[in-house]
Design a protein around this motif. Structure first.
Motif, short mmCIF file in Angstrom:
data_model
loop_
_atom_site.label_atom_id
_atom_site.label_comp_id
_atom_site.label_asym_id
_atom_site.label_seq_id
_atom_site.Cartn_x
_atom_site.Cartn_y
_atom_site.Cartn_z
N ARG A 39 57.57 72.38 8.39
CA ARG A 39 58.46 73.44 7.93
C ARG A 39 58.95 73.21 6.49
O ARG A 39 58.17 73.24 5.57
N VAL A 40 60.24 72.98 6.29
CA VAL A 40 60.78 72.81 4.93
C VAL A 40 60.19 71.57 4.27
O VAL A 40 59.81 71.60 3.10
N SER A 41 60.07 70.50 5.02
CA SER A 41 59.44 69.30 4.47
C SER A 41 57.99 69.58 4.11
O SER A 41 57.46 69.01 3.14
N GLY A 42 57.34 70.45 4.85
CA GLY A 42 55.98 70.86 4.53
C GLY A 42 55.91 71.60 3.21
O GLY A 42 54.96 71.41 2.43
N ALA A 43 56.91 72.43 2.94
CA ALA A 43 56.95 73.13 1.65
C ALA A 43 57.13 72.12 0.51
O ALA A 43 56.52 72.27 -0.56
N ILE A 44 57.94 71.10 0.75
CA ILE A 44 58.10 70.05 -0.25
C ILE A 44 56.77 69.31 -0.44
O ILE A 44 56.36 69.03 -1.57
N TYR A 159 56.00 60.01 -3.86
CA TYR A 159 57.22 59.23 -3.70
C TYR A 159 58.35 59.72 -4.61
O TYR A 159 59.41 60.09 -4.14
N PHE A 160 58.11 59.73 -5.91
CA PHE A 160 59.20 60.02 -6.84
C PHE A 160 59.57 61.50 -6.88
O PHE A 160 60.75 61.85 -6.77
N VAL A 161 58.59 62.37 -7.03
CA VAL A 161 58.89 63.80 -7.04
C VAL A 161 59.36 64.24 -5.66
O VAL A 161 60.30 65.03 -5.53
N GLY A 162 58.70 63.71 -4.61
CA GLY A 162 59.11 64.05 -3.24
C GLY A 162 60.55 63.67 -2.96
O GLY A 162 61.30 64.45 -2.36
N SER A 163 60.97 62.48 -3.38
CA SER A 163 62.36 62.07 -3.15
C SER A 163 63.34 62.93 -3.94
O SER A 163 64.42 63.26 -3.45
N LEU A 164 62.96 63.32 -5.14
CA LEU A 164 63.80 64.21 -5.94
C LEU A 164 63.96 65.57 -5.25
O LEU A 164 65.07 66.10 -5.14
N LEU A 165 62.86 66.13 -4.76
CA LEU A 165 62.92 67.42 -4.07
C LEU A 165 63.71 67.33 -2.78
O LEU A 165 64.45 68.25 -2.43
N PHE A 166 63.57 66.21 -2.05
CA PHE A 166 64.37 66.02 -0.84
C PHE A 166 65.85 65.92 -1.17
O PHE A 166 66.70 66.43 -0.45
N GLU A 167 66.16 65.23 -2.26
CA GLU A 167 67.56 65.11 -2.67
C GLU A 167 68.14 66.49 -3.00
O GLU A 167 69.26 66.81 -2.59
N LEU A 168 67.38 67.31 -3.71
CA LEU A 168 67.83 68.67 -4.01
C LEU A 168 68.02 69.48 -2.72
O LEU A 168 69.01 70.20 -2.58
#
Length: 180
Positions: A39-44, A159-168
């Motif tokens: 779902r949302v994590s999939g969009a990320i 890792y880096f972009v994914g963690s930034l998007l998760f933080e947002l």
């Protein structure tokens, strides 16, 4: 010599059309599965995958490299490794949630626990890519270059972009929900 093959322009064009079609269908199936399952994590994940491909293509343009069939295979392997990195991260986040950790801490812990696994897998593949680059010739070297660029892009985006998007995402929902 053992074998010789001659491919005419019409056969080559037919292969390009079939490869393009197979790539598009495969990408759509993978993207649909990722969106359905995560779902949302999939969009990320799809965002990071798209950035990954764009980074690889941008580097190839910067090196003025020609994209050949082995190069396309390197990109396909890169996509597979990027999907794998995202799955590792998301499953680590799920493990943290099962332990009863808060959503914010689950995301942080998931990324922290997945980091060395992702690095280990990518270093192993990078060593194989370096061996191909060093000892290979022609198309094998093109595959190796694309693979090595893809590995760097995968680690960065997953890792880096994914963690930034998760933080947002977590800041937007104030940690109240987590779609993994």
């Amino acid at each position: 010599f053992q074998e010789q093959r001659t491919v005419g322009p019409s056969l080559g064009q037919d292969s390009i059309i079939k490869a393009r079609y197979a790539g598009i269908v495969g990408a759509i199936l993978v993207f649909c599965f990722i969106l359905f399952y995560y779902r949302v994590s999939g969009a990320i994940a799809l965002t990071t995958l798209t950035l990954n491909i764009l980074f690889v293509l941008a580097c190839l343009v910067g090196f003025e490299a020609t994209l050949t069939l082995p190069g396309i295979a390197g990109i396909a392997l890169t996509i597979g490794m990027a999907v794998d990195a995202n799955i590792i991260i998301y499953e680590r986040i799920r493990e943290e949630i099962r332990k009863g950790v808060s959503n914010y801490k689950s995301v942080e812990g998931g990324f922290n626990h997945a980091f060395w696994t992702i690095i280990d897998a990518n270093i192993t593949t990078a060593l194989a890519g370096l061996a191909l680059l060093n000892f290979g010739t022609g198309p094998i070297r093109g595959f190796a270059v694309t693979l090595l660029i893809g590995i760097a892009a995968t680690v960065y985006t997953s890792y880096f972009v994914g963690s930034l998007l998760f933080e947002l995402y977590m800041n937007k929902v104030e940690g109240q929900e987590l779609s993994v």
